[in-house]
Each structure stands twice: as structure tokens, then as C-alpha cells.
Design an enzyme around this catalytic site. Structure first.
Site, PDB file in Angstrom:
ATOM      1  N   ASP A 222       0.830  -1.194   0.000  1.00  0.00           N
ATOM      2  CA  ASP A 222       0.000   0.000   0.000  1.00  0.00           C
ATOM      3  C   ASP A 222       0.873   1.257   0.000  1.00  0.00           C
ATOM      4  O   ASP A 222       1.865   1.333   0.733  1.00  0.00           O
ATOM      5  CB  ASP A 222      -0.848  -0.046   1.290  1.00  0.00           C
ATOM      6  CG  ASP A 222      -1.973   0.963   1.299  1.00  0.00           C
ATOM      7  OD1 ASP A 222      -2.858   0.862   0.442  1.00  0.00           O
ATOM      8  OD2 ASP A 222      -1.954   1.858   2.171  1.00  0.00           O
ATOM      9  N   GLU A 273      14.905 -14.353   0.794  1.00  0.00           N
ATOM     10  CA  GLU A 273      15.268 -15.401   1.763  1.00  0.00           C
ATOM     11  C   GLU A 273      14.398 -16.636   1.559  1.00  0.00           C
ATOM     12  O   GLU A 273      14.662 -17.699   2.100  1.00  0.00           O
ATOM     13  CB  GLU A 273      15.052 -14.908   3.209  1.00  0.00           C
ATOM     14  CG  GLU A 273      15.970 -13.780   3.633  1.00  0.00           C
ATOM     15  CD  GLU A 273      15.474 -13.086   4.910  1.00  0.00           C
ATOM     16  OE1 GLU A 273      14.562 -13.624   5.598  1.00  0.00           O
ATOM     17  OE2 GLU A 273      15.986 -12.003   5.225  1.00  0.00           O
TER      18      GLU A 273
HETATM   19  C1  NOJ Z   1      -4.482   2.926  -0.763  1.00  0.00           C
HETATM   20  C2  NOJ Z   1      -5.584   1.944  -0.542  1.00  0.00           C
HETATM   21  O1  NOJ Z   1      -5.827   1.260  -1.734  1.00  0.00           O
HETATM   22  C3  NOJ Z   1      -6.758   2.736  -0.055  1.00  0.00           C
HETATM   23  O2  NOJ Z   1      -7.941   1.988  -0.031  1.00  0.00           O
HETATM   24  C4  NOJ Z   1      -6.426   3.285   1.305  1.00  0.00           C
HETATM   25  O3  NOJ Z   1      -7.477   4.108   1.752  1.00  0.00           O
HETATM   26  C5  NOJ Z   1      -5.155   4.106   1.257  1.00  0.00           C
HETATM   27  N1  NOJ Z   1      -4.111   3.483   0.502  1.00  0.00           N
HETATM   28  C6  NOJ Z   1      -4.626   4.317   2.645  1.00  0.00           C
HETATM   29  O4  NOJ Z   1      -4.114   3.123   3.151  1.00  0.00           O
END
Ligand code: NOJ
Length: 567
Positions: A222, A273
Site C-alpha cells: 500500500d 530469503e
Molecule cells: C491505498 C488503498 O488502496 C486505499 O484503499 C487506502 O485508503 C489508502 N491506501 C490508505 O491506506
């Protein structure tokens, strides 16, 4: 420099995104869960995908639907138990499906014990240094440290109370005097970690190992462009109103800072790893594609979501351009290109492609949207777009429900909306609930088979039954069967490891995208009139082709066909 590419599974994989809350509920609480996913894995296998990516299911207060993790090594009881996860992985592997886990390293939940400790600690204490705390501006530190605006609306900073409560302002009845501010790119319940801090880095390496030890085949990471902020945290005003996930070409002080790459090289080391080609996929909203390709250099990520492709306009020139740029930029660093049209953060493409005008990228729409939607046109184009995408070489991402042709739900009642964006902007921006509505499986069952009790955490619209999987299964011409056929042919014709050769006849066309990939000719008609096709047996049609008066096969507007190429 040309880099030899290997035969790792992710180079050619079709990866299906499961958004667990909205996929399949097994315990009747109206929220999907891991046993629900396990139950439906055979249906994903029969769709023909290679892997599933699970959006976050770790312990979380769910203020951003799980993208606010309060314990990275626990399964949230809402979704089940660690045993459920292990059973899911076992079953997936038995079916030959890989499992990608969503990792959220940019921020934790404000409920995470690291943040609770940071709040309780004094300024300058090492517990505070794990996050980004700063003194405020103004005589009494009453103004935020800079002018950054959160992606979900409002300031990127919140102030805390120094003192025994360790609370965030405004906290009713809390004791203590106003103290420092902490940074959160997203909601105030998602404080950003300080990735300059060695302790944070080491903790995450162990979190990765924890999931790899339990059979995870890789991670979708993310906000992989946000972890490092520009030194000094200078003021910055984005070019467009309403902060975005990134994607601006300008050097933004919280997106795409060069320092992030060192982190990814460390993560690569952890994955290396382990045996079995464990994969790392970056969610990095950076533009242009050449810049995005920095995330997939050797020794970093294997893949990055291709957001330029997702948001390419529905014109032949734009599509050809972004396909060319993607293959060139990713190819130059030895990475496969990825292709994606929908996910849990954007307007579903069956609706996006039917919207008038140039709608905003990212955020959802609602009934008061200034962009009228032609649903039939949207679905027609979505089918054409998916058929085009699945013929491209590289790896493709599907978002649950797109194989059913699901549209964005635009008329969710205000009181049912859950996205923090909706709340933080006081309804000015709709947020992303419209693409997250629980998906329909069986038309006649309560909540279309989503939950045994018929509950659903976001209301399903009346027309959902018409899209249910069981209404489409085995029905020639249904969207489900179109996807299945495309995935089957993609595999048997080895398109994912092939290449794109534009057909001369249409290589500059304003309305037609046409290329050859191995033994398949792919023609998409984006114009307003039917076009005559080259000879060749149709293998796949997003809309029926017909024989014209001159005996030529005709492709209708907003449709894609795959033909068997002559020699
Ligand atoms: C990107 C994620 O796809 C989204 O759903 C989220 O709200 C934000 N990052 C924050 O983590």
C-alpha cells in the site's frame, strides 16, 4: 540495457483482487470474511485466474476498511482467525492459486500500540520518533507544522494533548495541555510511520517474514510511493483541488521521494530469503510511466499497478500511447507491464467508461454527480476494454465483480456511506463506497448469496440480482463467460508472454486499436460506426460481429474481437 526476463509466475499472472468485506460472508454478520473467500475459491479457479490478492484482513478498527492496521500479525475477528487464513492458503495452493497479502506500511491505525505509546511519551522520546511528530507553528504552536492537506480531505496534521491521557485533540473531557502535531497522509486515525527510523524498518522485515512463513506468495504494498517525506517538510500546494493519491508529475514532498527505494531493496532481500518466486507489487501512484518503472528496477518490486493505463481515455490514440509507453518503460528495466481497469479505490470501469465528460480520477460518484452516466454504453465499453486488456502481454489485475460487469453504485443513501472521505469532506466528495458494495452470487438468495442472513454492510441495489454469477454462468455472451473465455484463450495462446505488433492499417487510426500478439489479431473499435475486419476466425467477441453485405465480418462500435491470425 536489455535485461533478460525469467519465467517467474507473476510475469504473466492474472491476479484477482478480493476485497474481503464485500466478497462472501460466512457467519451472517453482513461483512465478508476469510472462510467466505475459501468457500468461493473453486469459482475463482473456474474463472481462470492465477492468484488472489486479499485486501487487508489484519486486526483493525476498520476506520479505513482495514487500511488502518492495529496489529500486523493478527487476523481481525471480523474476518476470522489465523487458522482461517491458513486454511485459505492451503485450499488456494491445492487449487493452484497463489495468495498475495496486502501490506500497509506507510501508516498504522491510531489504535496500534506503537502509536498509543508514542502519544503517552514525551516529545523527543524514542516512542514518538517512530511516527512523524512536530511542534506546531505560531506563538503557541497552535497552527499545523505545514500546509499539507490529507488525501481524504482536511489538514494532514492533528494535534495531541501532552499529559497523562495521551489523547488526540479535540478530545472531550481529556486532561493535559495541547502539545505536538502528528502527520497523517490519510485519515487522522492513520498516523504515518517514520521510515527514517531503523526500529520501524526492522519491525516490518519481521512482519513480512511472519506472513511468508504462513505461505503468502507475496505482497501488494500500500502507498509504496509515500513512506519517505522530503526533509524539512516544506509547505506544498497540489496543482488540483482535492488531494490525490499522487500521480502528479510535479515533485511532491510526500510522494515518490528517492529515499523510498532503499526500503524496497531491503524488502526484496527479505523475500529473497524464501523460495518460490515470492512477489512484490507496488501501489505507487506516480506519473509518468518512466518514473513508475523506478519501482520495478531489479532488486525492488516485481510489479507496479499501471494507473496510467487504468485512466487512459477511451480513445485509440491514448490507448496505443499508454500501451507503447508501458511496454517500453517496464521492459527497459526487465519488468512485465501490468494492466488494470478497476480496484477498490476508483469508480468501476463499467460506469467510468459510460460517464460523460472527463470525470475526476479516483474518488467515487454519487447521485448528485455532475457526470451523467450511460449505463448500457459503460457496460459495452467495459467489456471491450477488458477484452483488450486481457490480450496484452504481461500481468493483469481484476477487481472482484468486474467479471460480472458490475457498475458503480451511485445512489447509496448518505447515512449508509462509510468511506472516511465522505465524512472528512462533509459529503463534498462521495468517496469509494460505490465500488465496494458486496457482490452478487446467487440471484434468488438473500443478499444475492453474499450473506446467509441477507445482511450487507453496504446496501446492494435492486438490480444486483440481474448481475448475479449464477445468472451468467454458462450463458453465452454473458460478461462472466466473456472473461472466462478470454482467460482460457490468453493461456492457451500464450498471450501473456507474447508481444504487441500494431497492425499497419490502423496504426494511426483515431478510432481503432489493432495489434497482433502471437497467433491472435486483436481489434477494438472505439468509433461510432461498424468496421470491416481482416479475415480470420473470431475467437472472442465482446459484442457480436456480423457478416456485412460485402461478405466482410463487421465489428460494431465499442467492441473488441480476437481473431485467429493468418500466416
Ligand atoms: C491505498 C488503498 O488502496 C486505499 O484503499 C487506502 O485508503 C489508502 N491506501 C490508505 O491506506
Amino acid at each position: 540495457m536489455a535485461i533478460e526476463s525469467g519465467d517467474e509466475w507473476w510475469r504473466t499472472a492474472v491476479i484477482y483482487q478480493v476485497y474481503p468485506r464485500s466478497f462472501q460472508d460466512s457467519d451472517g454478520d453482513g461483512v465478508g470474511d476469510l472462510p467466505g473467500v475459501t468457500r468461493r475459491l473453486p469459482q475463482l479457479k473456474s474463472l481462470g485466474v492465477d492468484a488472489v490478492w486479499l485486501s487487508p484482513f489484519m486486526q483493525s478498527p476498520q476506520r479505513d476498511a482495514g487500511y488502518d492496521v492495529s496489529d500486523y500479525t493478527k487476523v481481525d475477528p471480523l474476518f476470522g482467525t489465523m487458522r482461517d487464513f491458513e486454511a485459505l492458503v492451503r485450499e488456494a495452493h491445492a487449487l493452484g492459486l497463489r495468495v498475495i497479502v496486502d501490506m500497509v506500511p506507510n501508516h498504522t491505525s491510531s489504535d496500534h500500540k506503537w502509536f498509543r505509546k508514542a502519544l503517552a511519551a514525551k516529545p523527543g522520546n524514542k516512542a514518538r520518533d517512530r511516527y512523524i511528530f512536530r511542534d506546531g507553528r505560531g506563538r503557541h504552536g497552535q497552527k499545523p507544522p505545514n500546509n499539507w492537506q490529507s488525501v481524504f480531505g482536511g489538514p494532514m496534521w492533528d494535534r495531541v494533548l501532552d499529559g497523562k491521557d495521551g489523547s488526540v485533540l479535540p478530545a472531550k473531557g481529556a486532561n493535559g495541555k495541547p502539545g505536538q502535531w502528528y502527520l497523517h497522509i490519510f485519515d487522522s486515525s492513520q498516523p504515518d510511520l517514520n521510515w527514517e527510523n531503523r526500529w520501524v524498518r526492522d519491525k516490518f522485515k519481521n512482519i513480512l517474514r511472519f506472513w511468508l512463513d504462513r505461505g503468502a506468495d507475496g505482497f501488494r504494498v500500500d502507498v509504496a510511493h509515500g513512506l519517505v517525506k522530503q526533509g524539512g517538510l516544506p509547505d506544498y500546494t497540489p496543482p488540483a483541488e482535492g488531494a490525490s493519491m499522487g500521480g502528479n508529475e510535479a515533485a511532491e514532498p510526500y510522494w515518490g521521494q528517492p529515499g523510498v527505494h532503499e526500503i524496497w531493496r531491503e524488502w526484496r532481500g527479505v523475500l529473497d530469503e524464501y523460495d518460490g518466486d515470492r512477489a512484490l507489487c507496488a501501489e505507487a501512484w506516480v506519473s509518468p510511466i518512466e518514473r513508475m518503472a523506478l519501482w520495478v528496477r531489479p532488486g525492488e518490486f516485481d510489479q507496479a499497478f499501471n494507473f496510467d493505463y487504468m485512466f487512459a481515455r477511451w480513445t485509440a490514440r491514448d490507448l496505443r500511447r499508454v500501451i507503447d509507453e508501458s511496454l517500453t518503460a517496464f521492459g527497459a528495466v526487465g519488468a512485465p507491464s501490468t494492466w488494470v481497469l478497476s480496484n477498490h479505490d476508483v469508480i468501476r470501469h463499467a460506469t467510468r467508461l459510460g460517464m460523460a465528460g472527463d470525470p475526476p480520477q479516483g474518488d467515487g460518484i454519487g447521485p448528485r454527480s455532475p457526470y451523467p452516466v450511460d449505463a448500457a454504453l459503460g457496460l459495452r465499453r467495459a467489456r471491450a476494454a477488458s477484452a483488450l486488456m486481457l490480450a496484452l502481454p504481461g500481468s493483469a489485475y481484476l477487481y472482484q465483480g468486474e467479471e460480472l460487469g458490475l457498475p458503480e453504485v451511485i445512489d447509496i443513501p448518505d447515512e449508509a456511506r462509510q468511506d472516511p472521505t465522505w465524512k472528512r469532506t462533509k459529503g463534498k466528495r462521495y468517496g469509494r463506497d460505490g465500488c465496494r458494495v458486496p457482490i452478487p452470487w446467487e440471484a434468488e438468495e438473500p443478499s444475492c448469496g453474499f450473506s446467509p442472513t441477507g445482511r450487507a454492510w453496504l446496501p446492494q441495489p435492486g438490480e444486483w440480482a440481474a448481475f448475479a454469477r449464477d445468472r451468467q454462468e454458462g450463458v453465452p455472451g454473458s460478461t462472466l463467460e466473456l472473461y472466462r473465455a478470454a482467460l482460457r484463450l490468453r493461456r492457451s495462446k500464450r498471450l501473456a508472454s507474447g508481444g504487441v505488433r500494431w497492425l499497419n492499417e490502423w496504426s494511426r487510426s483515431r478510432t481503432v486499436v489493432a495489434f497482433r500478439n502471437r497467433s491472435v489479431l486483436v481489434v477494438a473499435n472505439l468509433g461510432r460506426r461498424p468496421i470491416g475486419l481482416p479475415d480470420g476466425k473470431p475467437l472472442l467477441e465482446s459484442a457480436p460481429t456480423r457478416l456485412g453485405r460485402n461478405g466482410k465480418r463487421m465489428l460494431p462500435p465499442d467492441a473488441t474481437v480476437w481473431l485467429r491470425a493468418g500466416r
